[in-house]
Design an enzyme around this catalytic site. Structure first.
Site, PDB file in Angstrom:
ATOM      1  CG  ASP A  10      51.265  93.486  -9.967  1.00 22.31           C
ATOM      2  OD1 ASP A  10      50.497  92.648  -9.474  1.00 22.31           O
ATOM      3  OD2 ASP A  10      52.378  93.170 -10.454  1.00 22.31           O
ATOM      4  CB  SER A  11      52.633  92.035  -5.973  1.00 22.61           C
ATOM      5  OG  SER A  11      52.672  91.291  -7.175  1.00 22.61           O
ATOM      6  CB  CYS A  73      47.708  92.350  -8.523  1.00 23.06           C
ATOM      7  SG  CYS A  73      48.265  90.959  -7.528  1.00 23.06           S
ATOM      8  CD  GLU A 152      59.216  88.770 -11.265  1.00 26.94           C
ATOM      9  OE1 GLU A 152      60.254  88.895 -10.602  1.00 26.94           O
ATOM     10  OE2 GLU A 152      58.099  89.193 -10.885  1.00 26.94           O
ATOM     11  CB  CYS A 184      48.925  84.964 -12.905  1.00 29.42           C
ATOM     12  SG  CYS A 184      50.453  85.631 -12.215  1.00 29.42           S
ATOM     13  CG  HIS A 186      54.351  87.488 -13.548  1.00 29.29           C
ATOM     14  ND1 HIS A 186      53.680  88.279 -12.655  1.00 29.29           N
ATOM     15  CD2 HIS A 186      55.677  87.667 -13.304  1.00 29.29           C
ATOM     16  CE1 HIS A 186      54.559  88.912 -11.894  1.00 29.29           C
ATOM     17  NE2 HIS A 186      55.777  88.563 -12.262  1.00 29.29           N
TER      18      HIS A 186
HETATM   19  N1  DGL Z   1      50.667  89.954  -9.781  1.00 29.08           N
HETATM   20  C1  DGL Z   1      50.382  88.662  -9.187  1.00 29.08           C
HETATM   21  C2  DGL Z   1      49.048  88.157  -9.719  1.00 29.08           C
HETATM   22  O1  DGL Z   1      48.558  88.544 -10.753  1.00 29.08           O
HETATM   23  C3  DGL Z   1      51.489  87.680  -9.456  1.00 29.08           C
HETATM   24  C4  DGL Z   1      52.759  87.941  -8.681  1.00 29.08           C
HETATM   25  C5  DGL Z   1      52.597  87.793  -7.180  1.00 29.08           C
HETATM   26  O2  DGL Z   1      52.410  86.674  -6.681  1.00 29.08           O
HETATM   27  O3  DGL Z   1      52.632  88.826  -6.491  1.00 29.08           O
HETATM   28  O4  DGL Z   1      48.426  87.341  -9.085  1.00 29.08           O
END
Ligand code: DGL
Length: 266
Positions: A10-11, A73, A152, A184, A186
């Protein structure tokens, strides 16, 4: 092969919601996680850039000798799953297809809401996945960029999160959605707030849960399930400062998180 780990990327910390579900549903599997914390967020970047980041992350995990890749992600899944599957001779599971499939099973009105980052919504990847399953579905999509920093910050149930949710969801609720895809990584943290705002008649779809189910089915079908002793703790890698990842990530994981190694992807 069955004894190899599942690679997840993931990012940043968001994909830990997927790792948590994988661990809950498949406690025997070894897990290796990469958070590309040096380049987070992906949600505001172009598809070309996100595609390149995803290729670099996948290459790193393949170097760790994994048996399956999870693109944990939504933004990266929207642009990179097919590409990665073509490059690496491994099963690659993204988070979009599983969430879309579940939403189609759950909806009764045929009106499905999708929320995600700007990149995910712009890509229309959920819309395509939903229409592949049923071309008559009405999709109402909205980017909700404030949800990532709120989650976060640990403010998922703060009044500010409730205000933001009311504002973002208003047009979707006005259109009569009965199902809302949390597109997403999060957003599962905001489930309680989102359910309160959307009301009890709207079903929330958690892509993390659905993705873990898809991985379990795929491993079983390909004879890749790990058997025998329970797995060790997941191994974590990040591309920038581990301290924040450990601190914020603990909330995403629902458990303390340690032993994070910083690496460079080149
Ligand atoms: N993990 C990203 C997603 O699910 C969210 C955070 C980001 O923008 O990197 O799209």
């Amino acid at each position: 092969m069955p004894d190899r780990a599942i690679g997840i990327f993931d990012s940043g910390v968001g994909g830990l919601t997927v790792l948590r579900e994988l661990r809950r549903q498949m406690p025997h599997e070894e897990l290796v996680y990469l958070g590309d914390t040096a380049r987070v967020p992906y949600g505001t970047k172009s598809p070309q850039t996100v595609g390149r980041y995803a290729r670099e992350a996948a290459r790193f995990l393949v170097g760790q000798r994994v048996k399956l890749l999870v693109v944990a992600c939504n933004t990266a899944s929207a642009v990179a799953v097919d590409d990665l599957a073509a490059i690496h001779r491994l099963p690659v599971v993204g988070v979009i297809q599983p969430g879309a499939r579940r939403a189609l099973e759950v909806t009764r009105s045929g009106r499905i809401g999708v929320i995600g980052t700007e990149g995910t919504i712009r890509s229309r990847a959920y819309e395509r996945a939903l229409h592949r399953g049923n071309p008559d579905i009405e999709v109402c999509a909205a980017p909700c960029p404030l949800f990532v920093p709120l989650a976060e910050e640990g403010w998922a149930e703060h009044p500010i999160a409730r205000l933001a949710a009311a504002e973002y969801l208003e047009p979707l609720l006005r259109q009569g959605i009965d199902t809302l895809v949390l597109g997403c990584t999060h957003y599962p943290l905001l489930k309680r707030t989102l359910q309160e705002v959307a009301g009890p008649t709207v079903a929330l779809i958690d892509s993390a849960e659905e993705t873990a189910k898809t991985v379990a089915i795929l491993l079983a079908a390909q004879g890749l399930e790990r058997r025998g002793l329970p797995s060790g703790p997941p191994r974590y890698f990040v591309t920038d400062v581990a301290e924040r990842f450990e601190r914020v990530g603990g909330a995403f994981l629902g458990a303390p998180l340690a032993d994070v190694t910083t690496v460079t992807l080149d």
